[in-house]
Write a protein that holds these residues in place. Structure first.
Motif, PDB file in Angstrom:
ATOM      1  N   LEU A 431       0.858  -1.187   0.000  1.00 18.46           N
ATOM      2  CA  LEU A 431       0.000   0.000   0.000  1.00 18.46           C
ATOM      3  C   LEU A 431       0.893   1.235   0.000  1.00 18.46           C
ATOM      4  N   GLU A 432       0.530   2.216  -0.835  1.00 17.96           N
ATOM      5  CA  GLU A 432       1.305   3.458  -0.852  1.00 17.96           C
ATOM      6  C   GLU A 432       1.017   4.283   0.395  1.00 17.96           C
ATOM      7  N   SER A 433       2.006   5.060   0.785  1.00 16.32           N
ATOM      8  CA  SER A 433       1.968   5.720   2.096  1.00 16.32           C
ATOM      9  C   SER A 433       1.066   6.937   2.148  1.00 16.32           C
ATOM     10  N   TRP A 434       0.473   7.329   1.017  1.00 13.36           N
ATOM     11  CA  TRP A 434      -0.497   8.434   1.047  1.00 13.36           C
ATOM     12  C   TRP A 434      -1.941   7.927   1.143  1.00 13.36           C
ATOM     13  N   HIS A 435      -2.142   6.600   1.143  1.00 15.27           N
ATOM     14  CA  HIS A 435      -3.492   6.030   1.195  1.00 15.27           C
ATOM     15  C   HIS A 435      -4.117   6.301   2.568  1.00 15.27           C
ATOM     16  N   LEU A 436      -5.372   6.687   2.571  1.00 15.33           N
ATOM     17  CA  LEU A 436      -6.036   7.086   3.808  1.00 15.33           C
ATOM     18  C   LEU A 436      -6.141   5.948   4.820  1.00 15.33           C
ATOM     19  N   THR A 479      -0.150  14.429   3.738  1.00 10.39           N
ATOM     20  CA  THR A 479      -1.591  14.343   3.553  1.00 10.39           C
ATOM     21  C   THR A 479      -1.981  12.968   3.033  1.00 10.39           C
ATOM     22  N   LEU A 480      -3.039  12.414   3.623  1.00 10.96           N
ATOM     23  CA  LEU A 480      -3.556  11.110   3.224  1.00 10.96           C
ATOM     24  C   LEU A 480      -4.826  11.303   2.394  1.00 10.96           C
ATOM     25  N   PHE A 481      -4.963  10.508   1.310  1.00 14.15           N
ATOM     26  CA  PHE A 481      -6.098  10.621   0.405  1.00 14.15           C
ATOM     27  C   PHE A 481      -6.724   9.249   0.166  1.00 14.15           C
ATOM     28  N   SER A 482      -7.944   9.286  -0.365  1.00 14.11           N
ATOM     29  CA  SER A 482      -8.553   8.068  -0.899  1.00 14.11           C
ATOM     30  C   SER A 482      -8.245   8.002  -2.397  1.00 14.11           C
ATOM     31  N   PRO A 483      -7.824   6.855  -2.913  1.00 14.29           N
ATOM     32  CA  PRO A 483      -7.390   6.760  -4.312  1.00 14.29           C
ATOM     33  C   PRO A 483      -8.441   7.183  -5.332  1.00 14.29           C
ATOM     34  N   ASN A 484      -9.728   6.998  -5.015  1.00  9.02           N
ATOM     35  CA  ASN A 484     -10.745   7.397  -5.988  1.00  9.02           C
ATOM     36  C   ASN A 484     -10.831   8.907  -6.151  1.00  9.02           C
ATOM     37  N   ASP A 485     -10.280   9.680  -5.202  1.00 10.10           N
ATOM     38  CA  ASP A 485     -10.237  11.143  -5.322  1.00 10.10           C
ATOM     39  C   ASP A 485      -8.964  11.617  -6.020  1.00 10.10           C
ATOM     40  N   VAL A 486      -7.924  10.783  -6.018  1.00 12.32           N
ATOM     41  CA  VAL A 486      -6.625  11.167  -6.614  1.00 12.32           C
ATOM     42  C   VAL A 486      -6.181  10.039  -7.550  1.00 12.32           C
ATOM     43  N   PRO A 487      -6.949   9.718  -8.573  1.00 12.98           N
ATOM     44  CA  PRO A 487      -6.757   8.472  -9.319  1.00 12.98           C
ATOM     45  C   PRO A 487      -5.426   8.337 -10.042  1.00 12.98           C
ATOM     46  N   ASP A 488      -4.752   9.445 -10.356  1.00 14.05           N
ATOM     47  CA  ASP A 488      -3.508   9.319 -11.126  1.00 14.05           C
ATOM     48  C   ASP A 488      -2.254   9.200 -10.262  1.00 14.05           C
ATOM     49  N   LEU A 489      -2.367   9.461  -8.942  1.00  9.12           N
ATOM     50  CA  LEU A 489      -1.172   9.388  -8.088  1.00  9.12           C
ATOM     51  C   LEU A 489      -0.528   8.002  -8.124  1.00  9.12           C
ATOM     52  N   HIS A 490      -1.339   6.999  -8.233  1.00 11.91           N
ATOM     53  CA  HIS A 490      -0.850   5.617  -8.217  1.00 11.91           C
ATOM     54  C   HIS A 490       0.142   5.347  -9.341  1.00 11.91           C
ATOM     55  N   ASP A 491      -0.037   6.027 -10.472  1.00 10.04           N
ATOM     56  CA  ASP A 491       0.800   5.778 -11.645  1.00 10.04           C
ATOM     57  C   ASP A 491       1.877   6.836 -11.840  1.00 10.04           C
ATOM     58  N   LEU A 492       2.059   7.744 -10.884  1.00 10.30           N
ATOM     59  CA  LEU A 492       3.040   8.816 -11.009  1.00 10.30           C
ATOM     60  C   LEU A 492       4.180   8.624 -10.011  1.00 10.30           C
ATOM     61  N   TYR A 493       5.342   9.131 -10.375  1.00 15.35           N
ATOM     62  CA  TYR A 493       6.502   9.072  -9.480  1.00 15.35           C
ATOM     63  C   TYR A 493       7.446  10.217  -9.829  1.00 15.35           C
ATOM     64  N   GLU A 502       0.954  17.869  -4.704  1.00 18.18           N
ATOM     65  CA  GLU A 502       0.766  19.212  -4.149  1.00 18.18           C
ATOM     66  C   GLU A 502      -0.501  19.855  -4.703  1.00 18.18           C
ATOM     67  N   HIS A 503      -0.834  19.514  -5.937  1.00 12.69           N
ATOM     68  CA  HIS A 503      -2.091  20.005  -6.517  1.00 12.69           C
ATOM     69  C   HIS A 503      -3.291  19.462  -5.728  1.00 12.69           C
ATOM     70  N   TYR A 504      -3.245  18.166  -5.393  1.00 15.47           N
ATOM     71  CA  TYR A 504      -4.360  17.578  -4.636  1.00 15.47           C
ATOM     72  C   TYR A 504      -4.408  18.113  -3.215  1.00 15.47           C
ATOM     73  N   LYS A 512     -12.305  21.093  -1.975  1.00 15.95           N
ATOM     74  CA  LYS A 512     -12.781  20.375  -3.155  1.00 15.95           C
ATOM     75  C   LYS A 512     -12.569  18.864  -3.035  1.00 15.95           C
ATOM     76  N   ILE A 513     -11.621  18.460  -2.193  1.00 14.72           N
ATOM     77  CA  ILE A 513     -11.475  17.041  -1.824  1.00 14.72           C
ATOM     78  C   ILE A 513     -11.814  16.956  -0.344  1.00 14.72           C
ATOM     79  N   LYS A 514     -12.907  16.298  -0.030  1.00 13.66           N
ATOM     80  CA  LYS A 514     -13.408  16.311   1.344  1.00 13.66           C
ATOM     81  C   LYS A 514     -12.808  15.195   2.204  1.00 13.66           C
ATOM     82  N   LEU A 515     -12.460  14.060   1.556  1.00 13.76           N
ATOM     83  CA  LEU A 515     -11.977  12.932   2.342  1.00 13.76           C
ATOM     84  C   LEU A 515     -10.443  12.923   2.299  1.00 13.76           C
ATOM     85  N   SER A 516      -9.844  13.547   3.287  1.00 17.34           N
ATOM     86  CA  SER A 516      -8.376  13.569   3.386  1.00 17.34           C
ATOM     87  C   SER A 516      -8.018  13.847   4.836  1.00 17.34           C
ATOM     88  N   ARG A 517      -6.762  13.640   5.146  1.00 11.91           N
ATOM     89  CA  ARG A 517      -6.312  13.914   6.523  1.00 11.91           C
ATOM     90  C   ARG A 517      -4.847  14.300   6.486  1.00 11.91           C
TER      91      ARG A 517
END
Length: 978
Positions: A431-436, A479-493, A502-504, A512-517
């Motif tokens: 699991l990637e470390s930005w996953h909620l 910052t932690l996100f749900s993948p369905n709100d940031v769908p392209d992060l998984h394929d970026l490096y 940083e955009h998200y 504009k993104i409500k589910l994050s921490r």
């Protein structure tokens, strides 16, 4: 046979000594045959049977003669020899008739006696051996003594045959089977291995006798006889194996006489005992429990399977492959050894998958796990796509439970499908470390909390972006996100990931993104390290170097590593990555030079690597693929993973300490040579067979070799990678070869754990320091005392080895540091894992990584971990460009039996085991953020260690210190990549 007129003195049951003619043996045997054949007294036997009688009688007479020459022989003993001779000749029914005859006459004598005499007491029933068909024959003590004496031949100075015999006799019971007798002899030798490694040789010889008796029908002690028997039986083995459905009929299409002639039975003697026991228990093919393979048949079977697609040259290639396998220069991974040349050739080691965020694909992936695990594959699953807890489900207008409940199912499935019954199923989820859900993911292996949200039978790993490491060191937030709100992060490096992340974050700040921490990055880092220490999981692995340095960046993304963190291949919905593994034995390439000095034979290494790469490439075409996604990926990209083992053994043979600059340089030079020859071999295969289909656009195609990609990583990070780029070899010819022909394989190198295959060939696993010089190793074959044979040999040569030194080695848990009698130069060369500063392990790994296109299964050892030390070592692993790490090993309770050791005799606890504080209640959470510019400890990597996020030097609680779980030197279960 002694002349028929020769006479002996025989002691009758009443004590009288009478003359006994040898011809009477034949008369007794004839009577037994007549009884079995239901012939009248005096009726002649047919000529063939009569000849058999004379042959058996001659053998008995010849066996008795040496004993008769020194005095009278008991009549019962003579009859025992007759029974044994009949059994050896295969005349079980005749032997039974003879035994019945003796028993009936014994009853008659008992009825006729009116009092028990001393002689009668001596004639009371003795111990017997029960054969497979239920026949009981008298136990022959002399036979046991002869067999032990044969096994100890040449070792009499160190092995007491009488003592071994007495040990076997103490374990005897009436009705014991031949197999139990064999085991008793082996155990007698095995239990004394710690006393002197010569007993390992004895145990190995006894084990060879067992294998030869099963597979060849007999054991030959004379080398010429064994050689002839081996070659004669080889074709019978192939015929029997095919008929029993254990071998692929393709083996009958080879030039069998040539292969038989190429066999080298003397190489059976190269196995140590544990290696033989391991292949006997789990690798040698068997039919209804009887092994049909000898060790050399086993190696040739693997070679034939790997050569089966070589066309007209397949017999030549099989012999070439057999040479490197049987000489222990290279060993294929366990699935290949299990299944090569069988009807189900699943030869690959590990599979990597990416799970998509839809219910159908989630359960398809779990089903794929089961199918892959069934055929002995280890699994690496990427679960980052799955939306986090509380995220919206549009189809039902409900909220998701996140990734954790699905991982619980994955864990249970790994237990249910146990790799075809041969070994425990094994899976690692990433699991990637930005996953909620990352914090719950960190807790999956804890023994407390809701057990429905725990995965005790599944491994876990963090897939950490560079941005997290940089923010953590800078004391910034994450910052932690749900993948369905940031769908392209998984394929970026790299820089692209940083920009998009940083955009998200900005979108989250604006609502504009409500589910994050958001939380301090150091808090999450501290929890990562706490869980690694407490549970051994999740492993620390790094997303950006794995992708930035990947040769296949043009056609996909590396979303995770595999079960053992060395494989780094692209995965997607359409592609399940497959790794085909094998390892070079470095110790076998250390040879004695003309001047008597030990040197590394790089010419031999080049030859071995070329053959090994061809073998691994062949796996791609021969392999059985449990899923279409696996076949699609492997045939398209053709990745292989050539690794190494015996690094510590090679260092010791060359007189180099693991904790030295010389060791770091050897790691660099040896890996450069392997890389050079492996890449060259793949390019030569491309000239012969064509490049892999996705070659165009790859880094290879763009002229970028692994060494060139270190600078790319530094550029993407915006900071230096702490490893040099020096090279010893002229790489221009290799670059030219690739430019001309391309590459046959998208990836060619990966260093796997090798715990099992290194045991088979008798060296230290993988790139590990020596675990201990005396310890108990557990695997599926049982518990085995292991002693460093090379060390003991050197100590014996110096006149130092003895009972007292053994006792000290036990007391100091298999380490030499505190033993005053051992010279300092020996201590330096034979440091154990917990005596080697982990910085040296990292330094060697960093030098290797610059040459490798995939990764390394890198264990880290710490004798007295603290929060700061843990943080330092993992930050340094990242800073020097490593792609992954594996287990953290911290010091556990002793593994060496001390019940016979005087614990007051040797003084204090070893320095390397001591903690700096007596406190036992301080965990990593007590750590604080280090101020910028904190003093850094010296590092063999060069330069200063990076500033640490955790500054607490307090040792961690001794009660919590463990050596981890699967895949460690003592673990019996995890061998999926080995």
């Amino acid at each position: 046979m002694p002349p028929a007129t020769e006479t002996w003195l025989v002691r009758k049951r009443d004590g009288r000594q009478v003359e006994f003619h040898t011809g009477r043996i034949a008369d007794a045997i004839r009577k037994a045959f007549r009884a079995e054949l239901n012939l009248a007294e005096g009726q002649p036997l047919d000529p063939e049977t009569e000849a058999d009688v004379e042959r058996i009688a001659a053998g008995v007479a010849e066996e008795i003669a040496p004993f008769a020459a020194s005095g009278p022989v008991d009549v019962e003993k003579v009859q025992d020899w007759v029974e044994i001779a009949l059994m050896r000749s295969g005349h079980y029914r005749v032997a039974r008739a003879y035994i019945t005859y003796r028993a009936e006459h014994a009853k008659k004598r008992a009825l006729q006696r009116t009092e028990v005499t001393q002689d009668d007491a001596a004639a009371a029933p003795r111990l017997s051996v029960t054969l497979e068909d239920g026949t009981r024959i008298p136990f022959d003590e002399a036979r046991i003594r002869r067999r032990l004496a044969e096994a100890a031949r040449g070792l009499e100075r160190d092995v007491n045959v009488e003592e071994l015999t007495e040990e076997v006799l103490r374990s005897m019971f009436d009705g014991i089977s031949p197999a139990e007798l064999d085991r008793a002899m082996i155990l007698a030798a095995r239990s004394r291995i710690e006393r002197d490694p010569a007993h390992d040789t004895v145990a190995a010889r006894l084990m060879r006798m067992v294998i030869h008796n099963e597979a060849l029908g007999t054991h030959k002690s004379d080398p010429e006889d064994l050689d002839a028997l081996y070659r004669h039986q080889f074709e019978h083995y192939l015929i029997d194996g095919v008929a029993a459905g254990r071998l692929d009929p393709v083996v009958r299409t080879f030039d069998t006489p040539r292969l038989a002639k190429a066999l080298k039975p003397e190489r059976d003697a190269g196995f140590k005992y544990l290696g033989l026991q391991t292949i006997y228990d789990r690798y040698l093919l068997h039919v209804e429990g009887r092994r049909i393979e000898t060790p050399q048949f086993f190696w040739m079977r693997v070679a034939m399977g790997l050569a089966s697609a070589e066309g007209a040259d397949k017999s030549d290639r099989a012999i070439e492959f057999y040479e490197v396998l049987s000489d222990f220069r290279f060993t294929s991974a366990t699935p290949t050894l299990f299944n090569s040349a069988t009807l189900h050739p699943q030869l690959s080691s590990c599979y990597l998958t990416t799970v998509q965020d839809d219910l159908e694909h989630i359960f398809k992936s779990i089903g794929d796990n089961a199918a892959l695990s069934k055929w002995a594959g280890g699994l690496g699953n990427d679960w980052t796509n799955i939306r986090a807890t509380g995220s919206h489900i549009s189809g039902t207008n409900g909220k998701s439970q996140g990734v954790i409940p699905f991982l619980k199912i994955v864990s249970d499935a790994a237990v249910a499908v146990n790799q075809g019954g041969k070994r425990k199923g094994a899976v690692c989820s990433y699991l990637e470390s930005w996953h909620l859900d990352i914090e719950e993911f960190l807790d999956l292996r804890k023994n407390t909390g809701d057990d429905r949200r725990r995965t005790h039978d599944m491994h876990t790993a963090n897939w950490i972006p560079d941005l997290f490491m940089q923010r953590m060191q800078a004391g910034e937030d994450w910052t932690l996100f749900s993948p369905n709100d940031v769908p392209d992060l998984h394929d970026l490096y790299g820089k692209a990931f940083k920009e998009r992340y940083e955009h998200y974050e900005a979108l989250a700040d604006s609502g504009k993104i409500k589910l994050s921490r958001r939380l301090p990055a150091v808090d999450l880092w501290r929890k990562m390290l706490t869980r690694v220490f407490e549970t051994g999981h999740p492993w620390i692995t790094f997303k950006d170097p794995s992708n930035i340095r990947s040769p296949q960046d043009h056609c996909g993304v590396v979303h995770s590593s595999n079960l053992c963190t060395e494989i780094l291949l692209n995965t997607s919905r359409e592609e399940t990555a497959v790794c085909n593994l094998g390892s070079i034995n470095l110790r076998r390439h250390v040879v004695e030079g003309p001047d008597g000095e030990m040197r590394f034979d790089y010419d031999l290494l080049a030859e071995t690597v070329r053959t090994a790469v061809r073998m691994l490439d062949n796996v791609v075409d021969i392999n059985f693929y449990p899923t279409k996604e696996a076949k699609n990926a492997n045939t398209r990209h053709r990745p292989v993973g050539l690794g190494l083992m015996g690094f510590q053994d090679a260092l010791a043979a060359l007189g180099i300490s693991f904790a030295s600059d010389e060791a770091v340089e050897f790691a660099d030079e040896s890996m450069e040579r392997i890389s050079y020859e492996a890449i060259r071999a793949s390019a030569l295969l491309a000239s012969e067979r064509g490049p892999y289909s996705s070659y165009q656009g790859s880094k290879w195609d763009r002229g970028l070799l692994p060494i060139d990609t270190v600078d790319l990583l530094a550029e993407e990070r915006g900071e230096e990678v702490n490893v040099d780029r020096d090279a010893r070899l002229d790489w221009a010819p290799v670059r030219s070869l690739i430019a001309q022909h391309g590459m046959r394989n998208s990836n060619v190198m990966a260093i796997a754990p090798t715990a099992t295959i290194s045991t088979i060939v008798g060296v230290a696993q993988s790139i590990e320091p020596m675990y201990k010089h005396l310890y108990v190793k557990s695997n599926l074959s049982g518990d085995f005392t292991q002693v460093n044979i090379e060390l003991v040999k050197e100590l014996k040569d110096r006149g130092l080895w003895g009972a007292d030194l053994l006792e000290q080695l036990k007391y100091y848990d298999g380490a030499l540091t505190e033993i005053a009698d051992v010279p300092e130069d020996v201590k330096a060369r034979y440091l154990t894992a917990f005596e080697v500063d982990p910085a040296w392990i990292l330094a060697c790994a960093a030098k290797r990584q610059k040459w490798i296109d995939q990764g390394q299964s890198l264990n880290l050892y710490m004798s007295a971990p603290s929060g700061k030390k843990l943080s330092d070592i993992y930050i340094e692993a990242w800073a020097c460009g490593l792609k992954t790490t594996y287990y953290l090993r911290t010091l556990a309770a002793t593994q060496v039996e001390k019940s016979t050791v005087d614990v007051n005799k040797f003084g204090v606890q070893p320095r390397w085991m001591k903690n700096k504080s007596e406190s036992d209640n301080v965990a990593i959470e007590r750590g604080v953020v280090a101020p910028a510019g904190s003093p850094a400890s010296p590092s063999p990597l060069g330069g200063a260690s990076p500033a640490t996020a955790i500054a607490d030097e307090t040792p961690l609680p001794a009660s919590a210190v463990q050596e981890g779980a699967a895949c460690d030197p003592n673990d019996p279960t995890c061998e999926a990549c080995q």
